[in-house]
Write a protein that holds these residues in place. Structure first.
Motif, mmCIF file in Angstrom:
data_model
loop_
_atom_site.group_PDB
_atom_site.id
_atom_site.type_symbol
_atom_site.label_atom_id
_atom_site.label_comp_id
_atom_site.label_asym_id
_atom_site.label_seq_id
_atom_site.Cartn_x
_atom_site.Cartn_y
_atom_site.Cartn_z
ATOM 1 N N ALA A 8 -4.855 -7.303 0.093
ATOM 2 C CA ALA A 8 -5.517 -8.314 0.635
ATOM 3 C C ALA A 8 -4.086 -8.875 0.762
ATOM 4 O O ALA A 8 -3.422 -9.087 0.482
ATOM 5 N N ALA A 30 -9.597 -7.491 -4.527
ATOM 6 C CA ALA A 30 -8.461 -6.928 -4.543
ATOM 7 C C ALA A 30 -7.837 -7.081 -6.082
ATOM 8 O O ALA A 30 -8.057 -8.416 -6.899
ATOM 9 N N ASP A 31 -6.816 -5.959 -6.080
ATOM 10 C CA ASP A 31 -6.150 -6.255 -7.061
ATOM 11 C C ASP A 31 -4.172 -7.248 -6.757
ATOM 12 O O ASP A 31 -4.272 -7.197 -7.893
ATOM 13 N N PRO A 65 -9.013 -5.982 1.597
ATOM 14 C CA PRO A 65 -8.369 -4.211 1.023
ATOM 15 C C PRO A 65 -9.464 -3.458 2.343
ATOM 16 O O PRO A 65 -9.073 -2.663 2.884
ATOM 17 N N ASP A 66 -10.829 -3.510 2.361
ATOM 18 C CA ASP A 66 -11.302 -2.492 3.419
ATOM 19 C C ASP A 66 -11.260 -3.045 4.959
ATOM 20 O O ASP A 66 -12.034 -2.484 5.685
ATOM 21 N N LYS A 84 -6.221 -1.896 -4.463
ATOM 22 C CA LYS A 84 -6.432 -2.698 -2.942
ATOM 23 C C LYS A 84 -6.058 -3.859 -3.296
ATOM 24 O O LYS A 84 -6.292 -4.657 -4.007
ATOM 25 N N ASP A 113 -3.760 3.600 -6.800
ATOM 26 C CA ASP A 113 -5.141 3.328 -6.273
ATOM 27 C C ASP A 113 -5.313 1.879 -5.970
ATOM 28 O O ASP A 113 -6.073 1.380 -6.840
ATOM 29 N N ARG A 157 0.713 -1.014 0.063
ATOM 30 C CA ARG A 157 -0.207 -0.004 -0.067
ATOM 31 C C ARG A 157 0.803 0.990 0.068
ATOM 32 O O ARG A 157 0.128 2.588 -0.589
#
Length: 596
Positions: A118, A160-161, A436-437, A116, A114, A105
């Motif tokens: 996980a 998730a990326d 991710p959140d 995402k 940006d 991140r």
């Protein structure tokens, strides 16, 4: 889950921690002959030895414990991957997947992207060792269960990326994305097994595309091999290929070699399924395209594999060079003098001495007249095996044998690790994906109460001097007569690939024709393998497994590496050259196989 039914294209960019850093960028920016790019970029960074290395790093810095080179690769490709919709999946998290996720991140933020991110956790059992068998009575520096691919699939399904994990199986880096893409369920064993096989092929990077390949003459493009791609279809079949205009070779031979790497019995046990390697069928479908089909799967075992690493103590090695005449006598004299100076062998917990003969009679050059006496000592006390040991070897410089010198100056001690395999009930491990959140989702074990016993039929086994099950029938009367023979290197009629399996070594050997395989399968009994390896295998258990579909046999040599790679005193501690050594041995081969 994606709605498409086309095969998912998964490209590998790492086979170990320290592999080619540029491979990620090369994979993402490359394309196949039809212009297709990849859907997922995966990388394998973990091995039993790597976990020990990461544990040492984490002991010095609690925020460490992951493969830092992965961050360099992410920085190289993250923007392109986000632009093209390429997901990134890697087990580079090691002992600290949450720490790596935070670091990814930070990279994305620095690049103004940006992403995402996980991560998957739950494999690290150091906090609770009670369920492990055999029981753990000490405090290992690492204790990791091998997780499967469902946490990865869940993360990808949640958008998730980038997904980073701890100790999942190497093949899970393909199984997870394939299960997500095609919408497989936990009981789709054939499909899952097909993905396991594809994952096993690409997990070691260019070893599937001509790297470390026995038949060098088959590789006409001698550039550095392109890293492999697995195109995994909805039925679990796959095609192994590589990007266009990259070096190396993708052939039935190169894929066979990698399939045989670091395996045991044909029933290959994993956390998501048991994959039956004796059902694999390979076909050459085009230039640099090999199809894999027919793989059958069954339920996984009731336990998960656990890898334990302990600090074993300290070690040091000094190598004395002997030149010219009377090599054996001089080596014995040097050994006697050295341990007299040191106060006896019994001062050390372990002593290993090996006389390595490279010398030739009437050698045409000085370097061809030398042998090495390699002396290794181990002990819990670092002072015993440190400079006190290596400095003692220098006392032989003027008072030892004629021509004394060493390959290195006196050296200090180094710490070594001990690997122990273990198991844990599936119910004792909780695989968790952190989205991710920040949401934490527990991945239920899909088969906690289901188990189909995996068979290991087709194996012959023996300890030294004993015939294992079925061996007597196979060896009665020796190898069937096939006419006149010539004494040639075994490698004339077979390829090989070898490596470490904990303290064991495996050697996969295959023929390039049905006749070569028929002879090889008959010839390579456990006793014959023991004879070919030589004295170090004299007392070891050896198993030989037949894989007819691959025209191959897999040899498992038990305990030849002792307590694992980090502890082994063999000059080749990972048994990487053991297969090529066997290929170099002279054996009687039927002339009918040599005339083809």
């Amino acid at each position: 889950m994606t709605s498409t039914t086309r095969p998912i294209r998964i490209g590998n960019c790492s086979g170990f921690y320290g592999d080619r850093v540029a491979a990620a960028k090369e994979m993402v920016e490359g394309a196949s002959a039809d212009g297709q790019g990849i859907d997922v970029l995966c990388g394998d960074y973990l091995a039993e030895l790597t976990m020990l290395i990461l544990a040492k790093a984490q002991a010095k810095d609690p925020s460490a414990g992951y493969a830092k080179t992965f961050l360099t690769q992410v920085e190289d490709v993250l923007g392109t991957c986000l632009e093209r919709g390429i997901r990134i999946v890697a087990n580079a998290g090691g002992l600290n997947p949450s720490g790596l996720a935070e670091a990814v991140r930070a990279v994305a933020e620095r690049l103004g992207l940006d992403a995402k991110v996980a991560h998957v956790e739950g494999d690290d059992l150091r906090g609770d060792l009670a369920a492990i068998t055999p029981p753990v009575t000490d405090e290992p520096v690492s204790a990791n269960a091998y997780l499967g691919g469902w946490g990865i699939a869940e993360a990808l399904g949640a958008g998730a990326d980038v997904v980073v994990t701890g100790r999942v199986t190497d093949a899970s880096l393909v199984v997870g994305p394939a299960a997500w893409w095609h919408g497989w369920g936990p009981s789709d064993f054939d499909e899952l097994a097909g993905a396991v096989v594809a994952g096993h092929v690409i997990e070691c990077g260019p070893q599937a595309t001509g790297g470390n390949y026995s038949f060098l003459n088959e590789i006409t493009d001698r550039r550095y091999p392109g890293f492999p791609i697995a195109e995994v279809a909805a039925d679990g079949s796959s095609v192994i290929t590589k990007n266009e205009d990259t070096g190396g070779l993708v052939s039935v031979g190169t894929v066979t070699a990698q399939l045989l790497y670091e395996i045991g019995p044909p029933a290959y046990l994993g956390p998501d399924c048991t994959s039956h390697f004796d059902t694999i069928r390979l076909t050459q479908e085009g230039e640099h395209r090999v199809g894999i089909a027919g793989v059958r799967g069954s339920a996984p075992p009731e336990t998960l594999k656990v890898a334990l690493n302990d600090v074993g103590g300290y070690r040091n090695t000094m190598t004395l060079v002997l030149t010219g005449l009377d090599i054996s006598a001089r080596a014995a004299y040097a050994e006697e003098l050295l341990f007299d100076v040191l106060g006896g062998r019994d001062r050390f917990a372990e002593v290993d001495t090996r006389l390595l003969r490279f010398d030739h009679v009437d050698a045409p050059g000085n370097e061809q007249a030398v042998a090495h006496l390699r002396v290794t000592v181990k002990d819990p006390d670092p002072k015993k095996v440190g400079r006190a040991f290596s400095n003692a070897t220098m006392q032989l410089a003027l008072g030892g044998y004629a021509g004394f010198h060493t390959t290195t100056p006196p050296s200090s001690e180094s710490q070594f690790g001990v690997y122990r395999p273990a198991a844990v009930p599936r119910s004792a491990v909780t695989q968790t994906v952190v989205l991710p959140d920040g949401e934490r989702r527990v991945i239920p074990d899909p088969l906690c109460s289901a188990h189909t016993e995996a068979t290991t039929s087709g194996a012959t086994t023996s300890s030294a001097g004993d015939a294992g099950p079925g061996e007597a029938d196979r060896t009665r009367g020796g190898v069937q007569s096939r006419g006149p023979t010539q004494r040639v290197p075994l490698g004339t009629v077979c390829g090989a690939r070898s490596g470490d399996k904990g303290g064991h070594a495996n050697i996969g050997m295959w023929g390039r024709s049905d006749d070569e395989y028929a002879w090889l399968q008959e010839f390579l009994t456990p006793d014959k393998v023991r004879e070919l390896i030589g004295p170090e295998a004299a007392e070891l258990e050896i198993e030989v497994f037949a894989l007819p579909n691959l025209r191959a046999v897999n040899v498992l040599v038990h305990d030849i590496l002792g307590a694992g790679v980090a502890s082994s005193t063999r000059p080749d501690p990972q048994a990487k050259g053991l297969g090529e050594y066997l290929r170099s041995r002279l054996v009687d081969v039927p002339e009918s196989l040599l005339s083809v």
